[in-house]
Design an enzyme around this catalytic site. Structure first.
Site, short mmCIF file in Angstrom:
data_model
loop_
_atom_site.label_atom_id
_atom_site.label_comp_id
_atom_site.label_asym_id
_atom_site.label_seq_id
_atom_site.Cartn_x
_atom_site.Cartn_y
_atom_site.Cartn_z
N TYR A 153 19.94 0.41 -44.93
CA TYR A 153 18.53 0.48 -45.31
C TYR A 153 18.09 1.94 -45.48
CZ TYR A 153 13.45 0.41 -44.32
OH TYR A 153 12.10 0.61 -44.34
N ASP A 238 19.84 -4.60 -35.28
CA ASP A 238 18.55 -4.86 -35.92
C ASP A 238 18.64 -6.25 -36.55
OD1 ASP A 238 16.41 -5.04 -37.75
OD2 ASP A 238 16.34 -2.87 -37.99
N ILE A 240 16.05 -8.29 -37.73
CA ILE A 240 14.75 -8.68 -38.26
C ILE A 240 14.84 -9.74 -39.36
CG2 ILE A 240 13.78 -6.42 -37.70
CD1 ILE A 240 13.73 -5.77 -40.67
N LYS A 287 9.62 -10.11 -41.69
CA LYS A 287 10.44 -10.77 -42.69
C LYS A 287 10.42 -12.30 -42.54
CE LYS A 287 11.49 -6.61 -43.84
NZ LYS A 287 10.83 -5.97 -45.02
#
Length: 491
Positions: A153, A238, A240, A287
């Protein structure tokens, strides 16, 4: 005469004057161009379609229906009586117990209750951005490094490094195995960090992966856990996008949390307690529930010292009491969350398939994926040369001539030119059809060797020129690639 403009920077901090925030990345610059000329089916049909924003707008109606049926939650009422005064006054930064309990249950539900979350191990933050930065402050000092598999990202260059002073050492993954992380790649990144005299404090992964749109296989998680255990370092997962994972086939495992891997090791590993204290999960509702504007993120850690320090840091970015109260009621409704998770995944898969089928019809392939709000698309055959310069040239054509804002792989530190992240969940099905029509026309004209003017006309986009700020900053994306100065520094 005193030049005030020249003197003013002396009154600011070094941080205010530094240029390491990452906002001049092509990832963010594409957003700027979209905002100048946003697509609207009626008001601006020739505008730029935003395909660079991983936003989930597919299930808003489910949340809105719940709000209509539960007016007390939105109206800050309980049993018909107002709770406004209670929520408006000072709140402990540990968070509302009702919300932390509901969030812990929701996170467990997403994982099929294969993992149980303890609310006392949750630290609330203003989104995942804040959660990741807080973890860096807790785990690393300035100049310490985290290993991150590529592509990753683009916002991590801002979130993890800008204020903390931490360093990122890329773990180079390739298309040869679908960009899966290998032990050899981890060992190579660790050696490169040592050569730069960086102290490696941990590994950070996104699972499901952003930008790949793939859930990390259990075997790969096992290997990564073995690596951090052997090195005595931390692992940040992570997660998410955990609620966006959909099954691509009956044989696929689907999303597996790193905490599931740890739980399976508990009766077997003698050093489990030490390892458990070094694994941390980041989550948010941006998300899965499509609520990025609510700024709700969380750190989950069994390390008491990390929870204590991160909780103190969270006072600089709290989640409002009003938001917590509303979401405690929503997430506490088990019938709603059960139905929402299933329907949201179904809609994501349906829109994912629409994009994949549309790309396939015009001769563009992508990495097979089973999660996320985007696809990792291979457009290398459309470049004038297999280089990062060729990738940026194609990106500019797609943004300015075709009118689609997509994210080039170089902004994600991909080591191979020609890959792009293309988002699909922040628009209607009709808008996605328009995007595919434009891209299809571009591909056909490219095969015929058409000029720029013909490409614009074929795609239905008016002639435009690149704005000066973007043109001036275009070299940034090339500096980010592993073949640039950053890569030289690693060697």
């Amino acid at each position: 005469m005193v030049n005030k403009v020249a003197d003013e920077p002396q009154l600011l901090s070094k941080k205010a004057g530094c240029n390491s925030h990452g906002q001049d990345s092509s990832y963010f610059l594409g957003w700027e161009e979209y905002e100048k000329n946003p697509f609207d089916a009626v008001a601006n049909p020739a505008g730029i379609i935003q395909m660079g924003l991983a936003e989930n707008q597919l299930s808003f109606d489910l949340v809105e229906d719940w709000l209509e049926r539960n007016p007390d939650a939105l109206g800050l009422r309980r049993g018909g009586a107002s709770v406004f005064r209670d929520l408006a006054l000072f709140q402990d930064y540990h968070g509302l117990p009702a919300f932390k309990n509901a969030l812990a249950r929701f996170m467990s539900e997403q994982r099929g209750y294969r993992v149980a979350f303890d609310p006392s191990n949750i630290v609330l933050t203003a989104g995942a951005t804040s959660a990741n930065e807080a973890l860096m402050f807790c785990l690393a000092d300035q100049g310490d490094a985290f290993l991150i598999p590529t592509p990753y990202y683009p916002g991590f260059d801002r979130d993890l490094k800008w204020r903390t002073g931490a360093e990122i050492v890329p773990v180079h993954c390739t298309s040869a195995n679908g960009f899966r992380v290998t032990r050899a790649a981890l060992d190579d990144a660790y050696r490169r960090a040592q050569k730069r005299r960086l102290r490696v404090k941990g590994v950070l992964i996104t699972n499901p992966s952003n930008p790949l749109g793939t859930a990390v296989p259990r075997a790969d998680l096992e290997m990564i856990v073995d690596f951090v255990a052997a090195k005595g370092i931390h692992l940040v997962s992570d997660e998410i996008y955990s609620g966006t994972a959909f099954s691509s086939s009956e044989s696929e495992q689907g999303f597996v949390s790193v905490l599931e891997v740890l739980a399976a090791r508990r009766p077997l590993a003698a050093d489990y307690s030490a390892l458990d204290d070094r694994v941390h999960v980041v989550y948010s509702l941006s998300k899965d529930l499509g609520l990025p504007g609510f700024r709700v993120g969380a750190i989950y850690s069994s390390n008491a010292a990390v929870v204590s320090a991160a909780t103190k840091m969270s006072s600089f970015g709290l989640v409002s009491s009003q938001t917590q109260y509303l979401l405690a009621a929503l997430l506490g409704d088990k019938d709603f969350t059960r139905g929402y998770l299933a329907e949201n995944k179904r809609r994501i898969k349906e829109r994912h398939d629409q994009l994949v089928d549309g790309l396939k019809a015009i001769g563009i392939g992508c990495l097979e994926s089973d999660a996320g709000l985007f696809c990792w698309v291979d457009m290398g055959h459309l470049m004038h040369s297999r280089s990062f310069e060729g990738e940026m040239s194609l990106w500019k054509k797609v943004v300015f001539d075709v009118g689609l804002n997509i994210s080039p792989g170089s902004s994600c530190h991909c080591s191979e030119p020609g890959w792009f992240r293309v988002c699909f969940a922040n628009m209607s099905a009709k808008t996605l059809d328009v995007a595919m029509q434009r891209l299809g026309a571009f591909v056909e004209k490219s095969k015929m060797g058409a000029g720029v003017g013909a490409l614009r006309r074929a795609a239905g986009v008016p002639a435009r020129t690149m704005s000066c700020p973007l043109a001036a900053n275009m070299k940034w994306a090339l500096r980010l690639t592993p073949l640039s100065a950053d890569r030289k520094a690693e060697r």
